[in-house]
Design a protein around this motif. Sequence first.
Motif, PDB file in Angstrom:
ATOM      1  N   ASN A   1      26.149  33.269  36.555  1.00  0.00           N
ATOM      2  CA  ASN A   1      25.328  32.520  35.611  1.00  0.00           C
ATOM      3  C   ASN A   1      26.175  31.797  34.578  1.00  0.00           C
ATOM      4  OD1 ASN A   1      22.905  33.162  36.721  1.00  0.00           O
ATOM      5  ND2 ASN A   1      22.420  34.818  35.300  1.00  0.00           N
ATOM      6  N   GLY A   2      25.646  30.686  34.051  1.00  0.00           N
ATOM      7  CA  GLY A   2      26.258  30.024  32.926  1.00  0.00           C
ATOM      8  C   GLY A   2      27.403  29.108  33.301  1.00  0.00           C
ATOM      9  N   PRO A   3      27.818  28.259  32.362  1.00  0.00           N
ATOM     10  CA  PRO A   3      28.956  27.375  32.609  1.00  0.00           C
ATOM     11  C   PRO A   3      30.207  28.191  32.901  1.00  0.00           C
ATOM     12  CG  PRO A   3      27.776  26.768  30.601  1.00  0.00           C
ATOM     13  CD  PRO A   3      27.237  28.089  31.031  1.00  0.00           C
ATOM     14  N   ARG A   4      31.042  27.680  33.797  1.00  0.00           N
ATOM     15  CA  ARG A   4      32.229  28.416  34.194  1.00  0.00           C
ATOM     16  C   ARG A   4      33.129  28.727  33.008  1.00  0.00           C
ATOM     17  NH1 ARG A   4      37.390  27.535  35.434  1.00  0.00           N
ATOM     18  NH2 ARG A   4      38.346  28.685  37.135  1.00  0.00           N
ATOM     19  N   SER A   5      33.196  27.829  32.040  1.00  0.00           N
ATOM     20  CA  SER A   5      34.090  28.031  30.909  1.00  0.00           C
ATOM     21  C   SER A   5      33.713  29.262  30.084  1.00  0.00           C
ATOM     22  CB  SER A   5      34.088  26.790  30.007  1.00  0.00           C
ATOM     23  OG  SER A   5      32.786  26.560  29.500  1.00  0.00           O
ATOM     24  N   GLU A   6      32.463  29.727  30.201  1.00  0.00           N
ATOM     25  CA  GLU A   6      32.017  30.873  29.433  1.00  0.00           C
ATOM     26  C   GLU A   6      32.207  32.179  30.194  1.00  0.00           C
ATOM     27  OE1 GLU A   6      28.018  30.228  28.315  1.00  0.00           O
ATOM     28  OE2 GLU A   6      28.445  28.421  27.154  1.00  0.00           O
ATOM     29  N   ARG A   7      32.612  32.108  31.439  1.00  0.00           N
ATOM     30  CA  ARG A   7      32.743  33.315  32.246  1.00  0.00           C
ATOM     31  C   ARG A   7      34.211  33.705  32.352  1.00  0.00           C
ATOM     32  NH1 ARG A   7      30.066  30.240  36.080  1.00  0.00           N
ATOM     33  NH2 ARG A   7      31.774  30.550  37.548  1.00  0.00           N
ATOM     34  N   TRP A   8      34.533  34.895  31.868  1.00  0.00           N
ATOM     35  CA  TRP A   8      35.874  35.399  32.163  1.00  0.00           C
ATOM     36  C   TRP A   8      35.811  36.897  32.346  1.00  0.00           C
ATOM     37  CZ3 TRP A   8      39.733  38.021  29.079  1.00  0.00           C
ATOM     38  CH2 TRP A   8      39.379  38.276  27.749  1.00  0.00           C
ATOM     39  N   VAL A   9      36.735  37.352  33.152  1.00  0.00           N
ATOM     40  CA  VAL A   9      36.789  38.738  33.591  1.00  0.00           C
ATOM     41  C   VAL A   9      38.147  39.301  33.200  1.00  0.00           C
ATOM     42  CG1 VAL A   9      36.738  40.255  35.614  1.00  0.00           C
ATOM     43  CG2 VAL A   9      35.231  38.249  35.521  1.00  0.00           C
ATOM     44  N   LEU A  10      38.165  40.551  32.759  1.00  0.00           N
ATOM     45  CA  LEU A  10      39.409  41.213  32.376  1.00  0.00           C
ATOM     46  C   LEU A  10      39.646  42.380  33.324  1.00  0.00           C
ATOM     47  CD1 LEU A  10      41.708  41.680  30.256  1.00  0.00           C
ATOM     48  CD2 LEU A  10      40.083  43.161  29.040  1.00  0.00           C
ATOM     49  N   GLU A  11      40.851  42.457  33.908  1.00  0.00           N
ATOM     50  CA  GLU A  11      41.218  43.615  34.715  1.00  0.00           C
ATOM     51  C   GLU A  11      42.268  44.432  33.978  1.00  0.00           C
ATOM     52  OE1 GLU A  11      42.767  45.166  39.071  1.00  0.00           O
ATOM     53  OE2 GLU A  11      42.926  43.015  38.620  1.00  0.00           O
ATOM     54  N   LEU A  12      42.048  45.743  33.916  1.00  0.00           N
ATOM     55  CA  LEU A  12      43.000  46.659  33.299  1.00  0.00           C
ATOM     56  C   LEU A  12      43.842  47.321  34.380  1.00  0.00           C
ATOM     57  CD1 LEU A  12      40.596  48.468  30.782  1.00  0.00           C
ATOM     58  CD2 LEU A  12      41.929  46.373  30.417  1.00  0.00           C
ATOM     59  N   GLY A  13      45.131  47.487  34.105  1.00  0.00           N
ATOM     60  CA  GLY A  13      46.015  48.140  35.072  1.00  0.00           C
ATOM     61  C   GLY A  13      46.002  47.447  36.415  1.00  0.00           C
ATOM     62  N   ALA A  14      46.178  46.139  36.412  1.00  0.00           N
ATOM     63  CA  ALA A  14      45.946  45.328  37.613  1.00  0.00           C
ATOM     64  C   ALA A  14      46.915  45.610  38.753  1.00  0.00           C
ATOM     65  CB  ALA A  14      46.002  43.840  37.247  1.00  0.00           C
ATOM     66  N   GLY A  15      48.136  46.059  38.443  1.00  0.00           N
ATOM     67  CA  GLY A  15      49.090  46.326  39.525  1.00  0.00           C
ATOM     68  C   GLY A  15      49.437  45.064  40.292  1.00  0.00           C
ATOM     69  N   THR A  16      49.150  45.043  41.582  1.00  0.00           N
ATOM     70  CA  THR A  16      49.423  43.850  42.393  1.00  0.00           C
ATOM     71  C   THR A  16      48.371  42.770  42.200  1.00  0.00           C
ATOM     72  OG1 THR A  16      48.233  44.741  44.304  1.00  0.00           O
ATOM     73  CG2 THR A  16      50.600  45.205  44.175  1.00  0.00           C
ATOM     74  N   GLY A  17      47.242  43.105  41.566  1.00  0.00           N
ATOM     75  CA  GLY A  17      46.228  42.102  41.273  1.00  0.00           C
ATOM     76  C   GLY A  17      45.156  41.919  42.321  1.00  0.00           C
ATOM     77  N   LEU A  18      45.068  42.809  43.301  1.00  0.00           N
ATOM     78  CA  LEU A  18      44.105  42.622  44.386  1.00  0.00           C
ATOM     79  C   LEU A  18      42.672  42.512  43.878  1.00  0.00           C
ATOM     80  CD1 LEU A  18      43.434  42.482  47.414  1.00  0.00           C
ATOM     81  CD2 LEU A  18      43.293  44.991  47.408  1.00  0.00           C
ATOM     82  N   VAL A  19      42.284  43.383  42.950  1.00  0.00           N
ATOM     83  CA  VAL A  19      40.906  43.367  42.457  1.00  0.00           C
ATOM     84  C   VAL A  19      40.624  42.094  41.677  1.00  0.00           C
ATOM     85  CG1 VAL A  19      39.223  44.511  40.964  1.00  0.00           C
ATOM     86  CG2 VAL A  19      40.729  45.874  42.417  1.00  0.00           C
ATOM     87  N   GLY A  20      41.488  41.774  40.724  1.00  0.00           N
ATOM     88  CA  GLY A  20      41.256  40.596  39.900  1.00  0.00           C
ATOM     89  C   GLY A  20      41.289  39.305  40.684  1.00  0.00           C
ATOM     90  N   LEU A  21      42.218  39.176  41.623  1.00  0.00           N
ATOM     91  CA  LEU A  21      42.293  37.970  42.447  1.00  0.00           C
ATOM     92  C   LEU A  21      41.058  37.845  43.334  1.00  0.00           C
ATOM     93  CD1 LEU A  21      46.071  38.199  43.371  1.00  0.00           C
ATOM     94  CD2 LEU A  21      45.009  36.430  41.947  1.00  0.00           C
TER      95      LEU A  21
END
Length: 254
Positions: A68-88
């Motif tokens: 939902n909403g304009p893309r500029s308002e959407r951001w996600v934070l990953e903690l302890g990302a490691g290799t980044g699989l979840v966030g990517l």
Amino acid sequence: MASPIGSQGSFAITTNSNGSSIHVSIAESASVKADNLSLSTWGASFVLANRLHKIHQDPCHPEATVRNGPRSERWVLELGAGTGLVGLSAAALWRAHVTLTDLPSILPGLQANISLNEGLLKHNGGSARCGSLDWSNPQSLELSSGAESPKRTTKPEVSKPEVILAADIIYSDSHPELVSKTILTWLAPGPQSRAVLCYPLRMAYIDHIREFWELMEGGGLECTQEGREKGDDDWNEVANTPYEWCVWHWKAEK
């Protein structure tokens, strides 16, 4: 525990209920370390990444959708990302801007994996960046802008994510307090916000997980969805160790 791909490979991440998938490229490195652990993808990350396509279909809050909403308002934070699989995976599936955070020593490997997936993210309309976030003092997030660019800092008073993701980051007696404090500091207010976690139910850490739940509830959050999935032998966990995932929202005001 550690990933079955070796030093570099890709993970098939489910994108919908029909079983379609995308492939997220991941490089791992024994030379990139933090807390005596080499950069490697963990089983909980794979489990969580493959649940992301279901997260926006939230029966408890049907209006809460990451899209939902304009893309500029959407951001996600990953903690302890490691290799980044979840966030990517989240960046690609949700067409969101994702900030992947870990300890400073991990950032070179994390940035390398962001670069590996530039084409995937661009094709799917997502983006990713990385930075360091000190859980013992989570009042500022230091963003990495490349080796020759000055670092930038953002604070929760300026902007907070509606989604926080974390996989397998509760494995010491200090983590329940540190992780819950960081989530409570950064998670945006409102019914659409949620923290989504996944971890293996290793017997040595069950008490830590229970403490984490108590601190989250004490801080004003409630778990609205949870489930378990069978572990895969490819991830070298102790036999039959299940993975638990949980989705947290702010408690509704009475």
